[in-house]
Design a protein around this motif. Structure first.
Motif, PDB file in Angstrom:
ATOM      1  N   ARG A   6       3.816  30.015   0.623  1.00 40.95           N
ATOM      2  CA  ARG A   6       5.175  29.606   0.195  1.00 40.95           C
ATOM      3  C   ARG A   6       5.253  28.177  -0.298  1.00 40.95           C
ATOM      4  NH1 ARG A   6       8.796  27.079   2.522  1.00 40.95           N
ATOM      5  NH2 ARG A   6       8.109  27.213   4.522  1.00 40.95           N
ATOM      6  N   ALA A   7       4.735  27.427   0.570  1.00 36.52           N
ATOM      7  CA  ALA A   7       4.419  25.812   0.409  1.00 36.52           C
ATOM      8  C   ALA A   7       3.503  25.527  -0.712  1.00 36.52           C
ATOM      9  CB  ALA A   7       3.970  25.199   1.697  1.00 36.52           C
ATOM     10  N   ALA A   8       2.752  26.258  -0.996  1.00 37.36           N
ATOM     11  CA  ALA A   8       1.448  26.126  -2.025  1.00 37.36           C
ATOM     12  C   ALA A   8       2.220  26.611  -3.413  1.00 37.36           C
ATOM     13  CB  ALA A   8       0.355  27.213  -2.086  1.00 37.36           C
ATOM     14  N   LEU A   9       3.163  27.143  -3.371  1.00 36.62           N
ATOM     15  CA  LEU A   9       4.138  27.293  -4.567  1.00 36.62           C
ATOM     16  C   LEU A   9       5.355  26.482  -4.510  1.00 36.62           C
ATOM     17  CD1 LEU A   9       3.831  31.199  -4.753  1.00 36.62           C
ATOM     18  CD2 LEU A   9       2.651  29.787  -6.279  1.00 36.62           C
ATOM     19  N   ASP A  10       5.465  25.712  -3.742  1.00 36.56           N
ATOM     20  CA  ASP A  10       6.653  24.627  -3.488  1.00 36.56           C
ATOM     21  C   ASP A  10       7.857  25.434  -3.499  1.00 36.56           C
ATOM     22  OD1 ASP A  10       7.357  21.934  -3.353  1.00 36.56           O
ATOM     23  OD2 ASP A  10       7.577  21.637  -5.682  1.00 36.56           O
ATOM     24  N   MET A  11       7.915  26.340  -2.977  1.00 36.09           N
ATOM     25  CA  MET A  11       8.853  27.078  -2.719  1.00 36.09           C
ATOM     26  C   MET A  11       9.630  26.997  -1.383  1.00 36.09           C
ATOM     27  SD  MET A  11       9.584  31.505  -3.059  1.00 36.09           S
ATOM     28  CE  MET A  11       8.406  31.287  -4.486  1.00 36.09           C
ATOM     29  N   SER A  12      10.996  26.522  -1.324  1.00 37.98           N
ATOM     30  CA  SER A  12      11.554  26.563  -0.201  1.00 37.98           C
ATOM     31  C   SER A  12      11.868  27.957   0.601  1.00 37.98           C
ATOM     32  CB  SER A  12      12.888  26.043  -0.386  1.00 37.98           C
ATOM     33  OG  SER A  12      13.806  26.699  -1.069  1.00 37.98           O
ATOM     34  N   GLN A  13      12.209  27.850   1.894  1.00 43.48           N
ATOM     35  CA  GLN A  13      12.536  29.177   2.699  1.00 43.48           C
ATOM     36  C   GLN A  13      13.687  29.880   1.919  1.00 43.48           C
ATOM     37  OE1 GLN A  13      13.068  27.270   6.364  1.00 43.48           O
ATOM     38  NE2 GLN A  13      10.815  28.022   7.137  1.00 43.48           N
ATOM     39  N   ALA A  14      14.809  28.935   1.802  1.00 41.49           N
ATOM     40  CA  ALA A  14      15.941  29.490   1.191  1.00 41.49           C
ATOM     41  C   ALA A  14      15.393  30.196  -0.203  1.00 41.49           C
ATOM     42  CB  ALA A  14      16.917  28.240   0.789  1.00 41.49           C
ATOM     43  N   GLU A  15      14.900  29.752  -0.975  1.00 36.85           N
ATOM     44  CA  GLU A  15      14.374  30.385  -2.409  1.00 36.85           C
ATOM     45  C   GLU A  15      13.631  31.667  -2.366  1.00 36.85           C
ATOM     46  OE1 GLU A  15      12.158  29.316  -6.559  1.00 36.85           O
ATOM     47  OE2 GLU A  15      12.407  27.603  -5.043  1.00 36.85           O
ATOM     48  N   LEU A  16      12.980  31.671  -1.309  1.00 33.20           N
ATOM     49  CA  LEU A  16      12.058  32.856  -0.913  1.00 33.20           C
ATOM     50  C   LEU A  16      13.137  33.991  -0.517  1.00 33.20           C
ATOM     51  CD1 LEU A  16       9.856  34.564  -0.775  1.00 33.20           C
ATOM     52  CD2 LEU A  16       8.906  33.559   1.231  1.00 33.20           C
ATOM     53  N   ALA A  17      13.963  33.307   0.447  1.00 33.37           N
ATOM     54  CA  ALA A  17      14.988  34.275   0.981  1.00 33.37           C
ATOM     55  C   ALA A  17      15.871  34.965   0.145  1.00 33.37           C
ATOM     56  CB  ALA A  17      15.800  33.586   2.006  1.00 33.37           C
ATOM     57  N   LYS A  18      16.227  34.252  -0.917  1.00 35.80           N
ATOM     58  CA  LYS A  18      17.150  34.852  -2.104  1.00 35.80           C
ATOM     59  C   LYS A  18      16.488  35.757  -3.029  1.00 35.80           C
ATOM     60  CE  LYS A  18      20.193  33.024  -5.853  1.00 35.80           C
ATOM     61  NZ  LYS A  18      20.675  31.862  -6.399  1.00 35.80           N
ATOM     62  N   ARG A  19      15.163  35.335  -3.355  1.00 35.98           N
ATOM     63  CA  ARG A  19      14.412  36.188  -4.061  1.00 35.98           C
ATOM     64  C   ARG A  19      14.013  37.635  -3.478  1.00 35.98           C
ATOM     65  NH1 ARG A  19       9.937  33.004  -7.558  1.00 35.98           N
ATOM     66  NH2 ARG A  19      11.036  31.398  -7.950  1.00 35.98           N
ATOM     67  N   VAL A  20      13.987  37.769  -2.126  1.00 34.40           N
ATOM     68  CA  VAL A  20      13.705  39.013  -1.376  1.00 34.40           C
ATOM     69  C   VAL A  20      15.081  39.530  -0.664  1.00 34.40           C
ATOM     70  CG1 VAL A  20      11.192  38.591  -1.275  1.00 34.40           C
ATOM     71  CG2 VAL A  20      12.753  37.996   0.742  1.00 34.40           C
ATOM     72  N   ASN A  21      16.090  39.068  -0.891  1.00 33.36           N
ATOM     73  CA  ASN A  21      17.382  39.450  -0.541  1.00 33.36           C
ATOM     74  C   ASN A  21      17.514  39.285   1.162  1.00 33.36           C
ATOM     75  OD1 ASN A  21      18.827  39.746  -2.688  1.00 33.36           O
ATOM     76  ND2 ASN A  21      18.187  42.061  -3.071  1.00 33.36           N
ATOM     77  N   VAL A  22      17.022  38.347   1.647  1.00 31.13           N
ATOM     78  CA  VAL A  22      17.247  38.195   3.115  1.00 31.13           C
ATOM     79  C   VAL A  22      17.917  36.906   3.262  1.00 31.13           C
ATOM     80  CG1 VAL A  22      15.354  39.799   3.848  1.00 31.13           C
ATOM     81  CG2 VAL A  22      15.070  37.321   3.517  1.00 31.13           C
ATOM     82  N   SER A  23      18.287  36.429   4.612  1.00 26.83           N
ATOM     83  CA  SER A  23      18.711  35.394   4.929  1.00 26.83           C
ATOM     84  C   SER A  23      17.552  34.224   4.849  1.00 26.83           C
ATOM     85  CB  SER A  23      19.540  35.297   6.289  1.00 26.83           C
ATOM     86  OG  SER A  23      18.751  35.419   7.312  1.00 26.83           O
ATOM     87  N   ARG A  24      18.004  32.912   5.216  1.00 24.08           N
ATOM     88  CA  ARG A  24      16.677  32.055   5.033  1.00 24.08           C
ATOM     89  C   ARG A  24      16.388  32.128   6.727  1.00 24.08           C
ATOM     90  NH1 ARG A  24      15.970  27.342   7.710  1.00 24.08           N
ATOM     91  NH2 ARG A  24      18.298  27.226   8.189  1.00 24.08           N
ATOM     92  N   GLN A  25      17.236  32.541   7.505  1.00 18.93           N
ATOM     93  CA  GLN A  25      16.860  32.388   8.925  1.00 18.93           C
ATOM     94  C   GLN A  25      15.923  33.425   9.270  1.00 18.93           C
ATOM     95  OE1 GLN A  25      19.925  32.214   7.759  1.00 18.93           O
ATOM     96  NE2 GLN A  25      20.723  30.284   8.688  1.00 18.93           N
ATOM     97  N   THR A  26      16.008  34.730   8.414  1.00 16.93           N
ATOM     98  CA  THR A  26      14.817  35.712   8.697  1.00 16.93           C
ATOM     99  C   THR A  26      13.606  35.253   8.192  1.00 16.93           C
ATOM    100  OG1 THR A  26      16.595  37.454   8.236  1.00 16.93           O
ATOM    101  CG2 THR A  26      14.213  37.941   7.623  1.00 16.93           C
ATOM    102  N   ILE A  27      13.411  34.462   7.022  1.00 14.55           N
ATOM    103  CA  ILE A  27      12.238  33.893   6.768  1.00 14.55           C
ATOM    104  C   ILE A  27      11.524  32.928   7.722  1.00 14.55           C
ATOM    105  CG2 ILE A  27      11.089  32.342   4.982  1.00 14.55           C
ATOM    106  CD1 ILE A  27      11.856  35.268   3.997  1.00 14.55           C
ATOM    107  N   VAL A  28      12.490  32.198   8.502  1.00 19.46           N
ATOM    108  CA  VAL A  28      12.095  31.263   9.398  1.00 19.46           C
ATOM    109  C   VAL A  28      11.561  32.132  10.505  1.00 19.46           C
ATOM    110  CG1 VAL A  28      13.150  29.626  11.120  1.00 19.46           C
ATOM    111  CG2 VAL A  28      13.803  29.447   8.569  1.00 19.46           C
TER     112      VAL A  28
END
Length: 59
Positions: A6-28
């Motif tokens: 995720r970091a290699a793509l400069d993508m935040s946890q929140a952005e990834l979460a939004k893209r896959v329809n989960v909460s940021r807390q789930t990604i964490v």
């Protein structure tokens, strides 16, 4: 591996979460190893990060 990919793509946890329809807390929780995602979610994350299941979720 997930956090590094995720970091290699400069993508935040929140952005990834939004893209896959989960909460940021789930990604964490996935990144910390505190949550075991469904195979459907694993595939969605792999798709967004351009990685395979082997690269992100299997050692």
């Amino acid at each position: 591996m997930l956090k590094a990919a995720r970091a290699a793509l400069d993508m935040s946890q929140a952005e990834l979460a939004k893209r896959v329809n989960v909460s940021r807390q789930t990604i964490v929780a996935i990144e910390k190893g505190d949550y075991n995602p469904t195979i459907k979610l694993c595939i969605a994350i792999c798709h967004e990060l351009g990685k395979t299941l082997d690269e992100l979720f299997w050692e």
